[in-house]
Design a protein around this motif. Structure first.
Motif, PDB file in Angstrom:
ATOM      1  N   LEU A 251       0.859  -1.183   0.000  1.00  0.00           N
ATOM      2  CA  LEU A 251       0.000   0.000   0.000  1.00  0.00           C
ATOM      3  C   LEU A 251       0.898   1.237   0.000  1.00  0.00           C
ATOM      4  CD1 LEU A 251      -3.202   0.548   2.071  1.00  0.00           C
ATOM      5  CD2 LEU A 251      -1.392   2.256   2.249  1.00  0.00           C
ATOM      6  N   ILE A 252       0.443   2.305  -0.635  1.00  0.00           N
ATOM      7  CA  ILE A 252       1.187   3.557  -0.690  1.00  0.00           C
ATOM      8  C   ILE A 252       0.378   4.632   0.025  1.00  0.00           C
ATOM      9  CG2 ILE A 252       2.167   5.350  -2.184  1.00  0.00           C
ATOM     10  CD1 ILE A 252       2.419   3.118  -4.352  1.00  0.00           C
ATOM     11  N   ALA A 253       1.025   5.365   0.925  1.00  0.00           N
ATOM     12  CA  ALA A 253       0.382   6.450   1.660  1.00  0.00           C
ATOM     13  C   ALA A 253       1.104   7.758   1.364  1.00  0.00           C
ATOM     14  CB  ALA A 253       0.398   6.164   3.157  1.00  0.00           C
ATOM     15  N   VAL A 254       0.412   8.691   0.704  1.00  0.00           N
ATOM     16  CA  VAL A 254       0.948  10.021   0.424  1.00  0.00           C
ATOM     17  C   VAL A 254       0.338  10.962   1.463  1.00  0.00           C
ATOM     18  CG1 VAL A 254       1.210  11.855  -1.289  1.00  0.00           C
ATOM     19  CG2 VAL A 254       1.084   9.462  -2.030  1.00  0.00           C
ATOM     20  N   VAL A 255       1.158  11.381   2.437  1.00  0.00           N
ATOM     21  CA  VAL A 255       0.600  12.080   3.595  1.00  0.00           C
ATOM     22  C   VAL A 255       0.851  13.595   3.535  1.00  0.00           C
ATOM     23  CG1 VAL A 255       0.511  10.134   5.171  1.00  0.00           C
ATOM     24  CG2 VAL A 255       2.646  11.374   4.929  1.00  0.00           C
ATOM     25  N   GLY A 256       0.437  14.215   2.422  1.00  0.00           N
ATOM     26  CA  GLY A 256       0.350  15.658   2.362  1.00  0.00           C
ATOM     27  C   GLY A 256       1.547  16.403   1.826  1.00  0.00           C
ATOM     28  N   ASP A 257       1.299  17.683   1.521  1.00  0.00           N
ATOM     29  CA  ASP A 257       2.286  18.600   0.939  1.00  0.00           C
ATOM     30  C   ASP A 257       2.883  18.024  -0.339  1.00  0.00           C
ATOM     31  OD1 ASP A 257       1.751  20.388   2.920  1.00  0.00           O
ATOM     32  OD2 ASP A 257       3.763  20.475   3.732  1.00  0.00           O
ATOM     33  N   LEU A 258       1.981  17.643  -1.223  1.00  0.00           N
ATOM     34  CA  LEU A 258       2.398  17.114  -2.520  1.00  0.00           C
ATOM     35  C   LEU A 258       2.900  18.225  -3.431  1.00  0.00           C
ATOM     36  CD1 LEU A 258       2.474  14.844  -4.684  1.00  0.00           C
ATOM     37  CD2 LEU A 258       0.061  15.321  -5.123  1.00  0.00           C
ATOM     38  N   VAL A 259       2.266  19.413  -3.352  1.00  0.00           N
ATOM     39  CA  VAL A 259       2.532  20.459  -4.342  1.00  0.00           C
ATOM     40  C   VAL A 259       2.633  21.840  -3.691  1.00  0.00           C
ATOM     41  CG1 VAL A 259       1.447  19.264  -6.272  1.00  0.00           C
ATOM     42  CG2 VAL A 259       0.047  20.664  -4.729  1.00  0.00           C
ATOM     43  N   ASP A 260       3.227  22.771  -4.456  1.00  0.00           N
ATOM     44  CA  ASP A 260       3.254  24.195  -4.135  1.00  0.00           C
ATOM     45  C   ASP A 260       2.859  24.954  -5.391  1.00  0.00           C
ATOM     46  OD1 ASP A 260       4.192  24.530  -1.340  1.00  0.00           O
ATOM     47  OD2 ASP A 260       5.942  23.447  -2.082  1.00  0.00           O
ATOM     48  N   GLY A 261       1.573  24.918  -5.720  1.00  0.00           N
ATOM     49  CA  GLY A 261       1.112  25.593  -6.919  1.00  0.00           C
ATOM     50  C   GLY A 261      -0.196  24.997  -7.412  1.00  0.00           C
ATOM     51  N   SER A 262      -0.704  25.545  -8.475  1.00  0.00           N
ATOM     52  CA  SER A 262      -2.011  25.151  -9.002  1.00  0.00           C
ATOM     53  C   SER A 262      -1.907  23.925  -9.898  1.00  0.00           C
ATOM     54  CB  SER A 262      -2.618  26.304  -9.795  1.00  0.00           C
ATOM     55  OG  SER A 262      -1.843  26.558 -10.966  1.00  0.00           O
ATOM     56  N   VAL A 263      -3.055  23.303 -10.142  1.00  0.00           N
ATOM     57  CA  VAL A 263      -3.112  22.175 -11.074  1.00  0.00           C
ATOM     58  C   VAL A 263      -2.723  22.644 -12.470  1.00  0.00           C
ATOM     59  CG1 VAL A 263      -4.660  20.535 -12.204  1.00  0.00           C
ATOM     60  CG2 VAL A 263      -4.821  20.900  -9.731  1.00  0.00           C
ATOM     61  N   HIS A 264      -3.107  23.873 -12.820  1.00  0.00           N
ATOM     62  CA  HIS A 264      -2.773  24.411 -14.141  1.00  0.00           C
ATOM     63  C   HIS A 264      -1.263  24.441 -14.354  1.00  0.00           C
ATOM     64  CE1 HIS A 264      -1.808  27.752 -16.936  1.00  0.00           C
ATOM     65  NE2 HIS A 264      -2.817  27.244 -17.632  1.00  0.00           N
ATOM     66  N   ASP A 265      -0.527  24.879 -13.328  1.00  0.00           N
ATOM     67  CA  ASP A 265       0.925  24.992 -13.455  1.00  0.00           C
ATOM     68  C   ASP A 265       1.655  23.674 -13.243  1.00  0.00           C
ATOM     69  OD1 ASP A 265       0.800  27.733 -13.982  1.00  0.00           O
ATOM     70  OD2 ASP A 265       0.937  28.270 -11.860  1.00  0.00           O
ATOM     71  N   LEU A 266       1.144  22.854 -12.330  1.00  0.00           N
ATOM     72  CA  LEU A 266       1.899  21.674 -11.891  1.00  0.00           C
ATOM     73  C   LEU A 266       1.267  20.349 -12.296  1.00  0.00           C
ATOM     74  CD1 LEU A 266       2.912  22.887  -8.313  1.00  0.00           C
ATOM     75  CD2 LEU A 266       4.333  22.795 -10.363  1.00  0.00           C
ATOM     76  N   GLY A 267       0.173  20.399 -13.026  1.00  0.00           N
ATOM     77  CA  GLY A 267      -0.435  19.147 -13.492  1.00  0.00           C
ATOM     78  C   GLY A 267       0.540  18.267 -14.252  1.00  0.00           C
ATOM     79  N   PRO A 268       1.297  18.820 -15.222  1.00  0.00           N
ATOM     80  CA  PRO A 268       2.274  17.989 -15.939  1.00  0.00           C
ATOM     81  C   PRO A 268       3.369  17.444 -15.028  1.00  0.00           C
ATOM     82  CG  PRO A 268       1.798  19.989 -17.175  1.00  0.00           C
ATOM     83  CD  PRO A 268       1.160  20.160 -15.841  1.00  0.00           C
ATOM     84  N   ALA A 269       3.789  18.228 -14.020  1.00  0.00           N
ATOM     85  CA  ALA A 269       4.832  17.753 -13.106  1.00  0.00           C
ATOM     86  C   ALA A 269       4.349  16.580 -12.276  1.00  0.00           C
ATOM     87  CB  ALA A 269       5.281  18.899 -12.189  1.00  0.00           C
ATOM     88  N   ALA A 270       3.057  16.576 -11.925  1.00  0.00           N
ATOM     89  CA  ALA A 270       2.503  15.508 -11.086  1.00  0.00           C
ATOM     90  C   ALA A 270       2.092  14.278 -11.883  1.00  0.00           C
ATOM     91  CB  ALA A 270       1.309  16.035 -10.294  1.00  0.00           C
ATOM     92  N   ALA A 271       2.126  14.351 -13.205  1.00  0.00           N
ATOM     93  CA  ALA A 271       1.634  13.252 -14.050  1.00  0.00           C
ATOM     94  C   ALA A 271       2.279  11.901 -13.753  1.00  0.00           C
ATOM     95  CB  ALA A 271       1.806  13.623 -15.525  1.00  0.00           C
ATOM     96  N   PRO A 272       3.591  11.818 -13.450  1.00  0.00           N
ATOM     97  CA  PRO A 272       4.187  10.503 -13.177  1.00  0.00           C
ATOM     98  C   PRO A 272       3.554   9.763 -11.996  1.00  0.00           C
ATOM     99  CG  PRO A 272       5.911  12.106 -13.632  1.00  0.00           C
ATOM    100  CD  PRO A 272       4.631  12.869 -13.525  1.00  0.00           C
ATOM    101  N   TYR A 291      -3.688  23.600   0.906  1.00  0.00           N
ATOM    102  CA  TYR A 291      -4.655  24.678   1.125  1.00  0.00           C
ATOM    103  C   TYR A 291      -4.109  26.025   0.680  1.00  0.00           C
ATOM    104  CZ  TYR A 291      -7.274  21.125   3.507  1.00  0.00           C
ATOM    105  OH  TYR A 291      -7.977  19.963   3.775  1.00  0.00           O
ATOM    106  N   PHE A 292      -2.784  26.136   0.512  1.00  0.00           N
ATOM    107  CA  PHE A 292      -2.222  27.333  -0.103  1.00  0.00           C
ATOM    108  C   PHE A 292      -2.389  27.286  -1.617  1.00  0.00           C
ATOM    109  CE2 PHE A 292       1.151  26.969   3.460  1.00  0.00           C
ATOM    110  CZ  PHE A 292       0.247  27.451   4.391  1.00  0.00           C
ATOM    111  N   SER A 293      -2.548  26.079  -2.152  1.00  0.00           N
ATOM    112  CA  SER A 293      -2.530  25.882  -3.604  1.00  0.00           C
ATOM    113  C   SER A 293      -3.901  25.581  -4.198  1.00  0.00           C
ATOM    114  CB  SER A 293      -1.576  24.720  -3.957  1.00  0.00           C
ATOM    115  OG  SER A 293      -0.302  24.923  -3.388  1.00  0.00           O
ATOM    116  N   GLY A 294      -4.905  25.384  -3.357  1.00  0.00           N
ATOM    117  CA  GLY A 294      -6.228  25.007  -3.845  1.00  0.00           C
ATOM    118  C   GLY A 294      -6.475  23.534  -3.611  1.00  0.00           C
TER     119      GLY A 294
END
Length: 439
Positions: A251-272, A291-294
């Motif tokens: 099992l994989i647990a991603v426990v927060g602070d994944l990004v610093d920015g919007s989906v528009h800007d960082l969607g491609p970076a998060a694609a992997p 919550y800083f990023s939406g």
């Protein structure tokens, strides 16, 4: 109070940077000139870039501008910290080095004085052979005192046009400044390489009394604080994904602070992240930076990437319950943690693992009979001695600790916020192996 606090912070920064300029540039030069002005521009410009990078990120400036400011600005933040620490440490070395040089010079002068021939005594009544000494005007070049002030008059060129040797004080200042700069650059360079090279894997065994024998050896890959943003992008996300998949977790647990920015800007970076693979899937809870990023847009985005968000929710796995709560930063938007909703009606005879971004949430976990809480947030301090500040604000900075019948594991995180640099707190992805005490 806020204004007073800001004035204190600004005053401290101004004094610290003036001290840094003085030790690195003023004390290492004979007189005011281009080098001192360049030092002032370097320090002032570095802070302008750093403040600009912070403001641009928070204000949602165009992403190209964020990236332009982020690298030099955030690296200057890290470099200035270690320049200041190194220069302060140099104050201890400074008098020792000066004393060593004084003793060395004294030892050199002693043999020379011993070799000077003494005049032989003249017998009584013998004619005097004393030479006639004519007085000459004193030399215009005064000898340099070891503690001579670093003024233009004290260290001006001789009439013949040949520059004098630097004073001992100037020499010591240059040695200390050079060593401080080398130490700071080396520290930041090594710490930055460690982050960009990707996180290592840490393995921890956690015994759970309520876990049945069939669940013995269940492996959870815990990753937190990836902080995709203007500095860490798609390539870094791919390294994180490859490292997690290489551990072959259940099992994989991603426990927060994944990004610093919007989906528009960082969607491609998060694609992997869509490539994450685990037998029982990947789960996600929000951190304060979501919550800083939406947060809402990112909850939907991670769902599209194949992860399951646990927004104050719980799912029953074959051998234990897995629950997740929102980060406390969501309270300002009416989306804070709801422990009753996530944990209130569960079967307390079953083991329970809770995903919660901040370690301070452990106190509610204890009240709700959680067996293990998995958190991040602290970065392990990220930049030493930041661990001391993190310890003042969090019950656990990194690692596994017990609070009553509840255990808390805090990951140091995979990425970095602000400077892409870690010192004394290497990044990690932790594989938690659950152990049944009945096995």
């Amino acid at each position: 109070m806020v204004i007073v606090f800001l004035l204190v912070v600004v005053s401290v920064l101004v004094v610290a940077n003036w001290y840094l300029w003085r030790r690195l540039f003023r004390d290492t030069t004979r007189r005011a000139g281009a080098l001192r002005r360049a030092g002032a521009v370097l320090i002032g410009g570095g802070w302008a870039l750093a403040i600009g990078a912070l403001v641009a990120e928070r204000a949602g400036a165009p992403f190209w501008l964020q990236r332009t400011l982020a690298w030099p600005g955030f690296l200057w933040l890290a470099l200035s910290i270690y320049l200041l620490l190194a220069v302060v440490a140099g104050e201890v070395v400074r008098p020792l080095l000066r004393r060593f040089l004084e003793r060395r010079d004294a030892q050199k002068r002693a043999p020379a004085a011993a070799d000077v021939p003494r005049p032989e005594p003249i017998p009584a009544g013998a004619p005097s052979t004393e030479a006639v000494v004519t007085e000459e005007p004193p030399s215009q070049e005064a000898p340099l005192s070891p503690d001579a002030p670093l003024s233009p008059e004290a260290e001006a060129p001789t009439p013949a046009g040949e520059p004098q040797s630097p004073s001992r004080r100037l020499f010591v200042s240059r040695v200390i400044a050079g060593a401080a700069a080398a130490a700071a650059v080396g520290t930041v360079g090594t710490g930055t390489y460690g982050v960009l090279n990707g996180p290592g894997v840490k393995r921890v065994t956690v015994p759970l009394a309520k876990l049945p024998r069939a669940g013995h050896g269940f492996r959870i890959a815990v990753v937190s604080d990836i902080h995709l943003g203007p500095v860490l992008g798609r390539g870094f996300a791919q390294k994180v994904v490859d490292t997690i998949n290489s551990t072959q977790p259940d099992l994989i647990a991603v426990v927060g602070d994944l990004v610093d920015g919007s989906v528009h800007d960082l969607g491609p970076a998060a694609a992997p992240l869509a490539q994450l693979r685990a037998r029982h899937g990947a789960y996600f809870v929000t951190g304060n930076h979501e919550y800083f990023s939406g947060a809402e847009q990112w909850v939907e985005q991670v769902r599209r990437l194949g992860m399951r968000p646990l927004e104050n929710a719980r799912t029953e796995l074959p051998w234990f319950d897995l629950a997740g709560v929102n980060d406390v930063a969501g309270e300002s938007e009416g989306q804070g943690p709801d422990y009753t909703r996530a944990l209130g009606d569960r079967d307390t005879t079953r083991a329970c693992v809770l995903l919660a971004h901040q370690p301070v949430q452990i106190h509610e976990a204890v009240k709700h009979d959680v067996d293990l809480q998995l958190s991040g947030h602290t970065h392990g301090g990220q930049l030493w001695p930041g661990n001391l500040l993190a310890a003042a604000a969090n019950p656990t900075v990194a690692g596994l600790e017990r609070y009553g019948d509840t255990q808390l594991y805090v990951s140091r995180g995979a990425g970095a916020w602000g400077p892409p640099t870690r010192v004394g707190a290497p990044s990690d992805i932790t594989v938690i192996e659950l152990a049944s005490t009945r096995a």
